[in-house]
Design an enzyme around this catalytic site. Sequence first.
Site, mmCIF file in Angstrom:
data_model
loop_
_atom_site.group_PDB
_atom_site.id
_atom_site.type_symbol
_atom_site.label_atom_id
_atom_site.label_comp_id
_atom_site.label_asym_id
_atom_site.label_seq_id
_atom_site.Cartn_x
_atom_site.Cartn_y
_atom_site.Cartn_z
ATOM 1 N N HIS A 53 30.762 47.253 -20.993
ATOM 2 C CA HIS A 53 31.400 48.349 -21.721
ATOM 3 C C HIS A 53 32.236 49.174 -20.752
ATOM 4 O O HIS A 53 31.995 49.172 -19.539
ATOM 5 C CB HIS A 53 30.340 49.243 -22.367
ATOM 6 C CG HIS A 53 29.655 48.611 -23.537
ATOM 7 N ND1 HIS A 53 29.044 49.350 -24.520
ATOM 8 C CD2 HIS A 53 29.488 47.309 -23.887
ATOM 9 C CE1 HIS A 53 28.515 48.553 -25.424
ATOM 10 N NE2 HIS A 53 28.776 47.290 -25.063
ATOM 11 N N GLU A 55 32.461 52.380 -20.069
ATOM 12 C CA GLU A 55 31.770 53.373 -19.259
ATOM 13 C C GLU A 55 31.002 52.716 -18.117
ATOM 14 O O GLU A 55 31.035 53.196 -16.977
ATOM 15 C CB GLU A 55 30.787 54.192 -20.121
ATOM 16 C CG GLU A 55 31.445 55.019 -21.191
ATOM 17 C CD GLU A 55 31.583 54.305 -22.532
ATOM 18 O OE1 GLU A 55 31.687 55.009 -23.544
ATOM 19 O OE2 GLU A 55 31.591 53.054 -22.575
ATOM 20 N N CYS A 83 27.828 54.657 -26.455
ATOM 21 C CA CYS A 83 26.747 53.985 -27.181
ATOM 22 C C CYS A 83 25.428 54.254 -26.448
ATOM 23 O O CYS A 83 25.433 54.793 -25.337
ATOM 24 C CB CYS A 83 27.031 52.484 -27.257
ATOM 25 S SG CYS A 83 26.742 51.609 -25.700
ATOM 26 N N CYS A 86 25.378 52.850 -22.811
ATOM 27 C CA CYS A 86 26.227 53.608 -21.899
ATOM 28 C C CYS A 86 25.655 54.998 -21.640
ATOM 29 O O CYS A 86 25.743 55.509 -20.527
ATOM 30 C CB CYS A 86 27.648 53.699 -22.453
ATOM 31 S SG CYS A 86 28.473 52.089 -22.471
#
Length: 156
Positions: A53, A55, A83, A86
């Site tokens: 992801h 991040e 999310c 993250c």
Amino acid sequence: MDQTGWMGKAVDLAVENVLTSHGGPFGAIVLKDGKIIGTGRNEVTATNDPTAHAEVQAIREACKHLGSFQLVGCELYTSCEPCPMCLGAIFWARPDKVYYGYTKEDAAKAGFDDDFIYQQIKLPYEQRSIPFYRIDPAREKGPFEAWKESQNRIEY
């Protein structure tokens, strides 16, 4: 540059990612002292890595840049509300501040709905859609004892 400008950079990374690499519509940057030290784009499908992801990618790059596993003194700008995965990575990395653009509701409208994860966290292990089972390692000395006794451990 002000906060709106930095957020614009994170959003630009997200848009660029969709247009050029067929990755997910998420981007993130990490700043230290007003300079970008880490960038991330969602590369889940490009790398077949569900942890890739934006991040997480930005945190990895920034930590590597700093030679540290913590982002104290840093700010994270992410194009969308993080999310659960993250969010956990952010708390472990310990940046001073996090700024996000779009909401998790905005993401859900585009097909990125992580609400089911929040619901799963609340359930007992055996009731989750992916059941979790504990197996007792049954050892006299395990990894936590080794950690406590280690002279080389680095607290975090």
